[in-house]
Scaffold this motif. Structure first.
Motif, PDB file in Angstrom:
ATOM      1  N   LEU A  65     115.314 166.118  69.083  1.00 32.56           N
ATOM      2  CA  LEU A  65     114.541 165.665  70.284  1.00 32.56           C
ATOM      3  C   LEU A  65     113.282 166.152  70.502  1.00 32.56           C
ATOM      4  CD1 LEU A  65     115.156 164.034  73.052  1.00 32.56           C
ATOM      5  CD2 LEU A  65     115.829 166.129  74.021  1.00 32.56           C
ATOM      6  N   HIS A  66     112.362 165.405  70.706  1.00 32.26           N
ATOM      7  CA  HIS A  66     110.861 165.909  71.056  1.00 32.26           C
ATOM      8  C   HIS A  66     110.743 165.868  72.571  1.00 32.26           C
ATOM      9  CE1 HIS A  66     108.944 166.076  67.100  1.00 32.26           C
ATOM     10  NE2 HIS A  66     110.257 165.741  66.733  1.00 32.26           N
ATOM     11  N   MET A  67     109.571 166.312  72.910  1.00 25.48           N
ATOM     12  CA  MET A  67     109.354 166.636  74.427  1.00 25.48           C
ATOM     13  C   MET A  67     107.845 166.044  74.721  1.00 25.48           C
ATOM     14  SD  MET A  67     108.496 170.591  73.535  1.00 25.48           S
ATOM     15  CE  MET A  67     109.894 170.471  72.022  1.00 25.48           C
ATOM     16  N   GLN A  68     107.646 165.779  76.120  1.00 25.96           N
ATOM     17  CA  GLN A  68     106.201 165.431  76.358  1.00 25.96           C
ATOM     18  C   GLN A  68     105.720 166.708  77.378  1.00 25.96           C
ATOM     19  OE1 GLN A  68     106.207 162.106  79.142  1.00 25.96           O
ATOM     20  NE2 GLN A  68     104.214 161.980  79.243  1.00 25.96           N
ATOM     21  N   LEU A  69     104.458 166.941  76.750  1.00 27.74           N
ATOM     22  CA  LEU A  69     103.851 167.934  77.742  1.00 27.74           C
ATOM     23  C   LEU A  69     102.649 167.210  78.070  1.00 27.74           C
ATOM     24  CD1 LEU A  69     103.764 170.998  75.162  1.00 27.74           C
ATOM     25  CD2 LEU A  69     105.360 170.563  77.101  1.00 27.74           C
ATOM     26  N   ARG A  70     102.538 167.418  79.759  1.00 31.75           N
ATOM     27  CA  ARG A  70     101.514 166.708  80.299  1.00 31.75           C
ATOM     28  C   ARG A  70      99.966 167.107  79.984  1.00 31.75           C
ATOM     29  NH1 ARG A  70     105.173 167.543  84.328  1.00 31.75           N
ATOM     30  NH2 ARG A  70     103.980 169.390  85.273  1.00 31.75           N
ATOM     31  N   ASN A  71      99.928 168.406  79.490  1.00 32.48           N
ATOM     32  CA  ASN A  71      98.705 169.028  79.356  1.00 32.48           C
ATOM     33  C   ASN A  71      98.344 169.029  77.821  1.00 32.48           C
ATOM     34  OD1 ASN A  71      97.997 169.035  82.039  1.00 32.48           O
ATOM     35  ND2 ASN A  71      99.114 171.081  82.153  1.00 32.48           N
ATOM     36  N   GLY A  72      97.996 167.767  77.217  1.00 33.94           N
ATOM     37  CA  GLY A  72      97.363 168.041  75.890  1.00 33.94           C
ATOM     38  C   GLY A  72      98.461 168.204  74.590  1.00 33.94           C
ATOM     39  N   ASP A  73      99.799 167.587  74.852  1.00 35.13           N
ATOM     40  CA  ASP A  73     100.588 167.847  73.684  1.00 35.13           C
ATOM     41  C   ASP A  73     100.054 167.190  72.494  1.00 35.13           C
ATOM     42  OD1 ASP A  73     102.736 167.919  71.894  1.00 35.13           O
ATOM     43  OD2 ASP A  73     103.866 166.360  73.095  1.00 35.13           O
ATOM     44  N   ARG A  74      99.928 167.883  71.247  1.00 39.91           N
ATOM     45  CA  ARG A  74      99.385 167.253  69.995  1.00 39.91           C
ATOM     46  C   ARG A  74     100.379 167.681  68.837  1.00 39.91           C
ATOM     47  NH1 ARG A  74      92.976 168.673  70.492  1.00 39.91           N
ATOM     48  NH2 ARG A  74      92.406 167.742  72.450  1.00 39.91           N
ATOM     49  N   ASN A  75     101.594 168.220  69.223  1.00 41.75           N
ATOM     50  CA  ASN A  75     102.351 168.563  68.330  1.00 41.75           C
ATOM     51  C   ASN A  75     103.223 167.549  67.802  1.00 41.75           C
ATOM     52  OD1 ASN A  75     102.633 172.096  68.342  1.00 41.75           O
ATOM     53  ND2 ASN A  75     101.697 171.300  69.888  1.00 41.75           N
ATOM     54  N   ALA A  76     103.556 167.683  66.616  1.00 43.15           N
ATOM     55  CA  ALA A  76     104.555 166.777  65.676  1.00 43.15           C
ATOM     56  C   ALA A  76     105.226 167.619  64.832  1.00 43.15           C
ATOM     57  CB  ALA A  76     104.135 165.468  65.051  1.00 43.15           C
ATOM     58  N   LEU A  77     106.116 168.373  65.199  1.00 44.22           N
ATOM     59  CA  LEU A  77     107.046 169.462  64.378  1.00 44.22           C
ATOM     60  C   LEU A  77     108.246 169.245  63.600  1.00 44.22           C
ATOM     61  CD1 LEU A  77     106.388 172.334  67.092  1.00 44.22           C
ATOM     62  CD2 LEU A  77     104.888 171.770  65.135  1.00 44.22           C
ATOM     63  N   SER A  78     108.379 169.546  62.556  1.00 43.38           N
ATOM     64  CA  SER A  78     109.713 169.310  61.806  1.00 43.38           C
ATOM     65  C   SER A  78     110.506 170.496  62.599  1.00 43.38           C
ATOM     66  CB  SER A  78     109.511 169.939  60.433  1.00 43.38           C
ATOM     67  OG  SER A  78     108.701 170.947  59.994  1.00 43.38           O
ATOM     68  N   LYS A  79     111.863 170.105  62.840  1.00 46.04           N
ATOM     69  CA  LYS A  79     112.584 170.989  63.138  1.00 46.04           C
ATOM     70  C   LYS A  79     114.098 171.081  62.704  1.00 46.04           C
ATOM     71  CE  LYS A  79     110.565 169.769  68.133  1.00 46.04           C
ATOM     72  NZ  LYS A  79     110.803 169.657  69.294  1.00 46.04           N
ATOM     73  N   PRO A  80     114.169 172.086  61.801  1.00 46.77           N
ATOM     74  CA  PRO A  80     115.357 172.191  61.026  1.00 46.77           C
ATOM     75  C   PRO A  80     116.423 172.545  62.189  1.00 46.77           C
ATOM     76  CG  PRO A  80     113.928 174.192  60.718  1.00 46.77           C
ATOM     77  CD  PRO A  80     113.148 173.279  61.674  1.00 46.77           C
ATOM     78  N   ILE A  81     117.733 172.323  62.000  1.00 44.50           N
ATOM     79  CA  ILE A  81     118.671 172.550  62.536  1.00 44.50           C
ATOM     80  C   ILE A  81     119.436 173.887  62.369  1.00 44.50           C
ATOM     81  CG2 ILE A  81     120.900 171.850  63.490  1.00 44.50           C
ATOM     82  CD1 ILE A  81     120.417 169.001  62.182  1.00 44.50           C
ATOM     83  N   ALA A  82     118.409 174.876  62.987  1.00 43.68           N
ATOM     84  CA  ALA A  82     118.453 176.299  62.741  1.00 43.68           C
ATOM     85  C   ALA A  82     118.693 176.977  64.045  1.00 43.68           C
ATOM     86  CB  ALA A  82     117.381 176.932  62.083  1.00 43.68           C
ATOM     87  N   LEU A  83     120.047 177.152  64.364  1.00 42.45           N
ATOM     88  CA  LEU A  83     120.401 177.639  65.959  1.00 42.45           C
ATOM     89  C   LEU A  83     120.410 179.028  66.003  1.00 42.45           C
ATOM     90  CD1 LEU A  83     123.454 175.235  66.030  1.00 42.45           C
ATOM     91  CD2 LEU A  83     121.325 174.979  67.156  1.00 42.45           C
ATOM     92  N   ARG A  84     120.151 179.526  67.352  1.00 44.89           N
ATOM     93  CA  ARG A  84     120.339 180.864  67.811  1.00 44.89           C
ATOM     94  C   ARG A  84     121.717 180.847  68.443  1.00 44.89           C
ATOM     95  NH1 ARG A  84     115.058 179.878  67.442  1.00 44.89           N
ATOM     96  NH2 ARG A  84     113.447 181.383  67.119  1.00 44.89           N
ATOM     97  N   PRO A  85     122.252 182.121  68.556  1.00 40.02           N
ATOM     98  CA  PRO A  85     123.572 182.046  69.440  1.00 40.02           C
ATOM     99  C   PRO A  85     123.225 181.834  70.689  1.00 40.02           C
ATOM    100  CG  PRO A  85     123.514 184.105  67.810  1.00 40.02           C
ATOM    101  CD  PRO A  85     122.193 183.246  67.688  1.00 40.02           C
ATOM    102  N   GLY A  86     124.244 181.073  71.369  1.00 41.59           N
ATOM    103  CA  GLY A  86     123.951 180.803  72.731  1.00 41.59           C
ATOM    104  C   GLY A  86     122.860 179.432  72.951  1.00 41.59           C
ATOM    105  N   ALA A  87     122.465 178.666  71.682  1.00 39.87           N
ATOM    106  CA  ALA A  87     121.580 177.647  72.141  1.00 39.87           C
ATOM    107  C   ALA A  87     122.287 176.280  71.787  1.00 39.87           C
ATOM    108  CB  ALA A  87     120.372 177.665  70.987  1.00 39.87           C
ATOM    109  N   THR A  88     121.633 175.560  72.255  1.00 38.12           N
ATOM    110  CA  THR A  88     122.312 173.926  72.025  1.00 38.12           C
ATOM    111  C   THR A  88     121.007 173.284  71.638  1.00 38.12           C
ATOM    112  OG1 THR A  88     124.053 174.163  73.661  1.00 38.12           O
ATOM    113  CG2 THR A  88     123.370 171.813  72.895  1.00 38.12           C
ATOM    114  N   MET A  89     120.979 172.513  70.591  1.00 39.32           N
ATOM    115  CA  MET A  89     119.961 171.766  69.758  1.00 39.32           C
ATOM    116  C   MET A  89     120.530 170.314  70.397  1.00 39.32           C
ATOM    117  SD  MET A  89     118.335 171.764  66.230  1.00 39.32           S
ATOM    118  CE  MET A  89     116.983 170.658  65.626  1.00 39.32           C
TER     119      MET A  89
END
Length: 678
Positions: free
Chosen positions: A431-455
């Protein structure tokens, strides 16, 4: 009958100040380069890697078990950082595999690694001039990197009459290189130039030495501008085959289930002119090509009023630079004759035009900001319905909309006309996101979880031949401590969600998971793999560089116990909630904060079948608890069992930086019972 609704809470991101807008997710391991980028079947090769957040990497892993790696050691027997000895088994299939590196932060994003059959060499230094040309043997591949503002030169010996294919794999193996390829004589005078990234098919005019020049179209260069240059002698009747390439996101919807490997019919030329239309019968499965330039392939058949046929064309999804279009016309026989006594011309009546498979969801208008995902599941190919209005003869014309500018027999297509065979294909991405102030990112996001996180993985579907049923999403073979919650794709809808949650005490580890979508079609359960897509490169400023998403070869899930998620949200009291239709249900939430956050609240939205219209609400970021109220009367929620999620965005303080990260809660199930009747 109960329906699923599991509130799995998603929290996308708050707007950052413009100065901090470049940091839009927590640090994640990303494998950026391998040198070389592949190897020959049955050999060992030394590989050097680089990447982001890959310090203390422990393993280099591949999507195929026939490729293994061990850490390279120095004379004292100590591992050399970021260097590995890769072994490619004799029975490993040729083609593209994905390489990933295991780090303390989990498994990295993938990088393409090609297994080939030709001998391979690595060029360690640039060859910027004719007199420094790097020597190549015929039937070999050179792995190299393009320096900025430079041209690399190569030389090879060839005999008169030999047919030589010179191919530079770049974008198809995740490189940023936009290759220009030139074959020249021994003095460097250009003989053949290819500026479109294609191969050169070269017949040697006389015995001697020849040069190959490679450079970027705009003379860019650096570690990310790598390539595999193949120089191969082939027979004069052999096809001009390219090196293997990764698959684009649009390719996930091909082929249909149980499609034969080889088409039953082939395009028979000439069939451009109406009087030369190729006679066929329905159903139809034909293979052909858009060749020569401006080619129009015509097929004629008889059909009966009321019949419904589905037309599908694959060409762009096969990896070709084409844009197919279909026109079906009814052929009305000529009546009488003209005033000069000649036979009257037949009349053609348009019935349907078909072009482009629309994206199932609105995609990003600029390739990165989230007015839609920066992935496009649509395609220039064709998938549509043909309803026969009356008995008669019909003509189908298949063209490439921009075929007048290209003339390449390799631009193949597969045309299918079939009775309805309802089916579906699904693809997912982080899932990607929208930032109102100048979002210019297009990031690869591996399914690398931290304990307690939900992706959250966004899942979209291309539906075939009128299928409109609901689709369940599930995963198997997850690592210990990780659970998966699928928010189904509702009937007649195009979007669902898969949520992966790591328990707070989950141990470090990973596994190659299995990601499925399941539906019932005509009373029969149907299960398909869900494809996964990722950005080839993590782009921090997409205003300067176009993102390049692609499909990946596997779905690995990893978890790192090095640090916990900055924020977790879960149901305070229980995981399953009972509710009554027409009433409101209040769900208390617990907030587990492990870092400092900016802002006082998160604006939350709701997702899940039937709950997308729930009003936004504020979740207090500095409090330990909050409540969310779902008004089932306003939502008109019928009795059933549901899975839902809430999502917003949070700005965490990480190493004195503002980092925006998507936060997703643990799942909650709501069972809606019928209201009592008097």
């Amino acid at each position: 009958m109960l329906r699923h609704l599991t509130p799995c809470l998603l929290l996308p991101l708050l707007a950052l100040p413009p100065a901090a807008a470049q940091s839009v997710c927590l640090p994640a391991p990303r494998l950026l380069t391998t040198m070389p980028m592949g190897g020959q079947v049955g050999t060992q090769v030394d590989v050097v890697i680089s990447g982001d957040s890959i310090a203390d990497a422990s393993e280099l892993l591949f999507s195929h078990p026939g490729i293994t790696a061990t850490a390279k050691v120095d004379e004292q027997g100590k591992p050399v950082a970021n260097q590995y000895v890769v072994s490619i088994a004799d029975d490993c299939p040729a083609g593209i595999q994905d390489a990933r590196v295991m780090t303390p932060m989990g498994l990295s994003s993938p990088r393409a690694f090609t297994v080939g059959t030709l001998q391979e060499v690595v060029q360690s230094a640039a060859s910027p001039a004719v007199d420094s040309a790097f020597p190549l043997e015929l039937n070999s591949i050179c792995n190299a990197t393009m320096p900025a503002r430079a041209i690399n030169h190569y030389r090879f010996e060839a005999a008169q009459g030999q047919r030589i294919l010179v191919d530079c794999a770049a974008s198809g193996i995740d490189s940023k290189l936009n290759a220009v390829l030139i074959v020249a004589d021994a003095q460097g005078r250009d003989l053949v130039v290819q500026r479109l990234g294609d191969l050169i098919d070269f017949t040697v005019p006389e015995d001697g030495e020849y040069l190959v020049k490679v450079h970027d179209m705009t003379f860019k260069g650096g570690a990310e501008y790598f390539y595999r240059l193949a120089v191969q002698q082939v027979s004069h009747d052999a096809p001009a085959a390219r090196q293997p390439a990764t698959r684009s996101v649009q390719a996930f919807s091909w082929p249909p289930t149980d499609l034969a490997t080889t088409a039953a019919t082939v395009d028979t030329e000439p069939n451009n002119a109406p009087e030369k239309a190729q006679a066929v019968t329905l159903p139809l499965d034909v293979a052909g090509s858009f060749y020569p330039a401006a080619d129009i392939d015509s097929f004629e058949f008889d059909a009966q009023q009321g019949e419904v046929w589905w037309v599908e064309v694959a060409s762009a999804r096969l990896g070709f630079p084409t844009d197919p279009a279909v026109l079906i016309q009814r052929v009305e026989a000529a009546k009488g004759s003209t005033t000069d006594g000649t036979a009257a011309a037949e009349t053609l009546v348009d019935v349907v035009e078909l072009s482009d498979i629309s994206s199932p969801v609105k995609v990003s208008s600029n390739g990165y900001a989230y007015d839609g995902p920066p992935y496009n599941a649509g395609s220039p190919d064709v998938l549509g319905k043909f309803e026969v209005p009356q008995d008669g003869r019909y003509r189908l014309q298949l063209t490439d909309l921009f075929g007048g500018t290209r003339s390449d027999p390799r631009n193949a297509y597969r045309l299918i006309v079939r009775k309805a065979e309802p089916d579906f294909a699904v693809v997912a991405w982080a899932l990607h996101m929208q930032l109102r102030n100048g979002d210019r990112n297009a990031l690869s996001k591996p399914i690398a979880l931290r304990p307690g996180a939900t992706m959250a993985l966004e899942v979209v579907v291309v539906r075939r031949d009128g299928f409109d049923g609901e689709i369940e999403l599930f995963m198997e073979d997850l690592p210990a401590g990780v659970s998966a919650c699928g928010l189904k794709i509702a009937a007649c809808k195009s979007r669902g969600m898969m949520l992966l949650t790591a328990a707070e005490d989950a141990p470090s580890g990973f596994s190659n998971t299995r990601f499925f979508a399941r539906a019932e079609i005509n009373g029969t359960p149907v299960t398909h793999d869900c494809h996964l897509a990722s950005m080839a490169w993590p782009l921090k400023d997409s205003w300067r560089e176009i993102p390049s998403p692609r499909l990946v070869a596997s779905v690995p899930v990893s978890i790192s116990a090095a640090e916990q998620a900055p924020l977790s949200i879960a149901s305070l009291e229980q995981r399953v909630w009972e509710a009554t239709a027409g009433q409101a249900v209040t769900i208390p939430l617990a907030h587990h904060r492990r870092r400092e956050f900016s802002g006082s609240a998160i604006s939350m939205k709701t997702i899940g079948a039937g709950f997308d219209n729930n009003p936004k609400f504020d979740l207090p970021l500095q409090e330990d608890h909050s409540e969310v109220v779902l008004d089932l009367a306003k939502l008109k929620t019928p009795p059933g069992e549901y899975r839902i999620a809430f999502y917003g965005s949070a700005v965490a303080k990480v190493e004195n930086k503002d980092i925006v990260d998507i936060v997703v809660s643990e799942p909650i199930t709501i069972r809606v019972q019928p209201a009592e009747t008097k």
